[in-house]
Design an enzyme around this catalytic site. Structure first.
Site, mmCIF file in Angstrom:
data_model
loop_
_atom_site.group_PDB
_atom_site.id
_atom_site.type_symbol
_atom_site.label_atom_id
_atom_site.label_comp_id
_atom_site.label_asym_id
_atom_site.label_seq_id
_atom_site.Cartn_x
_atom_site.Cartn_y
_atom_site.Cartn_z
ATOM 1 N N ALA A 174 25.012 -41.461 26.400
ATOM 2 C CA ALA A 174 24.206 -40.532 27.204
ATOM 3 C C ALA A 174 25.146 -39.861 28.194
ATOM 4 C CB ALA A 174 23.062 -41.263 27.919
ATOM 5 N N ALA A 177 26.228 -36.510 29.107
ATOM 6 C CA ALA A 177 26.217 -35.284 29.915
ATOM 7 C C ALA A 177 25.944 -35.608 31.381
ATOM 8 C CB ALA A 177 25.160 -34.325 29.388
ATOM 9 N N PRO A 178 26.593 -34.853 32.279
ATOM 10 C CA PRO A 178 27.450 -33.694 32.045
ATOM 11 C C PRO A 178 28.915 -34.015 31.760
ATOM 12 C CG PRO A 178 27.128 -33.990 34.387
ATOM 13 C CD PRO A 178 26.289 -35.047 33.717
ATOM 14 N N GLY A 238 31.016 -36.691 33.465
ATOM 15 C CA GLY A 238 31.870 -37.325 34.452
ATOM 16 C C GLY A 238 32.495 -38.613 33.968
ATOM 17 N N LYS A 239 31.697 -39.478 33.383
ATOM 18 C CA LYS A 239 32.201 -40.787 32.951
ATOM 19 C C LYS A 239 33.001 -40.675 31.658
ATOM 20 C CE LYS A 239 28.319 -42.905 35.345
ATOM 21 N NZ LYS A 239 27.774 -41.618 35.831
ATOM 22 N N ARG A 273 22.711 -29.781 26.827
ATOM 23 C CA ARG A 273 23.491 -30.744 27.612
ATOM 24 C C ARG A 273 24.807 -31.074 26.908
ATOM 25 N NH1 ARG A 273 21.502 -33.175 31.630
ATOM 26 N NH2 ARG A 273 22.504 -35.172 31.205
ATOM 27 N N ASP A 296 25.126 -45.131 30.316
ATOM 28 C CA ASP A 296 24.697 -44.795 31.675
ATOM 29 C C ASP A 296 23.257 -44.306 31.537
ATOM 30 O OD1 ASP A 296 25.075 -44.387 34.492
ATOM 31 O OD2 ASP A 296 25.179 -42.243 34.084
ATOM 32 N N CYS A 348 22.037 -45.359 38.207
ATOM 33 C CA CYS A 348 22.186 -44.950 39.612
ATOM 34 C C CYS A 348 20.897 -45.269 40.370
ATOM 35 C CB CYS A 348 22.552 -43.475 39.724
ATOM 36 S SG CYS A 348 21.309 -42.336 39.057
#
Length: 337
Positions: A117, A119-120, A122-123, A146, A186, A239
């Site tokens: 999962a 997008a966008p 970062g990870k 996405r 995530d 998060c």
């Protein structure tokens, strides 16, 4: 640094829940969620050494304890986003708490890494940088739009050894089932860690949303586990703060997959999740350090396990993909994750 946006009061049911979970410590957490937040950025190792890149930054910065390439910046978020160094891929603007996830994943050269999962991006781009662009990163997200944002961030940051896909998680289990060295989920969540910066996150939160996400997360983690090769690892993160979306989801999987075990994931500046029943998992709290908040757990699959995947988990993922498409189109992810 600018103050927080014009936010509505925190949801009363959330406040009551945090006071029940944290006791007297909840006062500090709730206060932190109404305080200004400093933006973060992660220097892009594919553009040079962290030391060299940091010298180009025009702002005063503070190191992120769990991420050597991470910095907290004394500038407005818009200024960091609009700078030419961002356009050049020198850094990726990212909440400091979110940087803990790829550091726990710790990808190596030659590995097959799947971000289910992503997008966008970062990870996923963080993982690519940690491996020196020498791991094959498969970055997936549900929607085509996405996935395009993923592709754009890979291109801007100079990632070349990557594949971008879109669709529900269960579609990955056919070609990649039991083959990935490292899998990252995530997960979509109720987004309590975004309360400090998002009016929409506060407005969307409810007890029902927490329960709904918990069910979705169980479907997604079951499908994600089917991607992991024997001896490989699965990192689960959110998060949000509620144990129903964090520790309880991981415990649910461990109770059903005897071939997985929890490994310690606590890094400098993070706190252990043992108080919520899962010692070894890690939490980042906004009242204890930099960042908006994150949960992360590292699971290792038994090296002697069979490579084949469980068909029931794939079927569960199929149902979860549909629900994901309807309900999570996407209020959680932002450009800083």
């Amino acid at each position: 640094m600018k103050g927080p946006p014009n936010l509505e009061p925190l949801p009363p049911a959330f406040v009551a829940r945090m006071r029940d979970l944290l006791g007297a410590e909840a006062t500090a957490l709730l206060a932190a969620l109404d305080e200004p937040r400093a933006p973060g950025l992660r220097l892009n190792r594919l553009r040079g050494s962290v030391t060299d890149l940091a010298a180009y930054l025009p702002w005063r910065t503070e190191a992120v304890p769990w991420c050597p390439s991470g910095r907290v910046v004394s500038a407005a978020s818009a200024e960091v986003a609009d700078h030419a160094l961002n356009d050049a891929g020198v850094y990726y603007q990212q909440d400091p708490a979110a940087m803990v996830v790829a550091e726990v994943l710790s990808p190596s050269r030659g590995e097959l890494v799947v971000d289910v999962a992503a997008a966008p991006g970062g990870k996923a781009t963080h993982a690519s940088g940690l491996a020196g662009d020498r791991a094959l990163v498969v970055a997936n997200d549900l929607g085509e739009g996405r996935a395009r944002s993923l592709l754009g961030n890979f291109e801007r940051l100079g990632v070349t050894n990557a594949v971008v896909t879109h669709g529900p998680v269960y579609r990955l289990t056919g070609p990649l089932g039991g083959r990935a060295d490292a899998v990252l989920l995530d997960a979509p969540c109720s987004g309590e860690g975004m309360f400090r910066r998002s009016v929409a996150a506060r407005a969307a939160w409810s007890e029902a949303a927490v329960e709904r996400h918990s069910l979705l997360q169980r479907r997604l983690i079951a499908a994600s586990a089917d991607l992991v090769a024997p001896g490989g690892r699965l990192v689960y993160s959110t998060c949000t703060f509620d144990p129903r979306e964090n520790e309880e989801v991981v415990a649910w999987l461990l109770a059903r997959r005897e071939d997985f075990a929890l490994e310690p994931a606590v890094l400098p500046g993070t706190s252990d999740a043992g108080r919520f029943g899962l010692p070894g998992a890690a939490r980042v709290w906004p009242h204890q350090g930099v960042g908006d908040g994150h949960f992360v757990a590292l699971l290792r699959r038994d090296a002697g396990a069979q490579r084949s995947t469980a068909s029931r988990a794939i079927q569960t993922g199929r149902r979860g993909g549909s629900r994901h498409g309807r309900d999570e189109r996407h209020r959680r992810h932002t450009a800083t994750e």
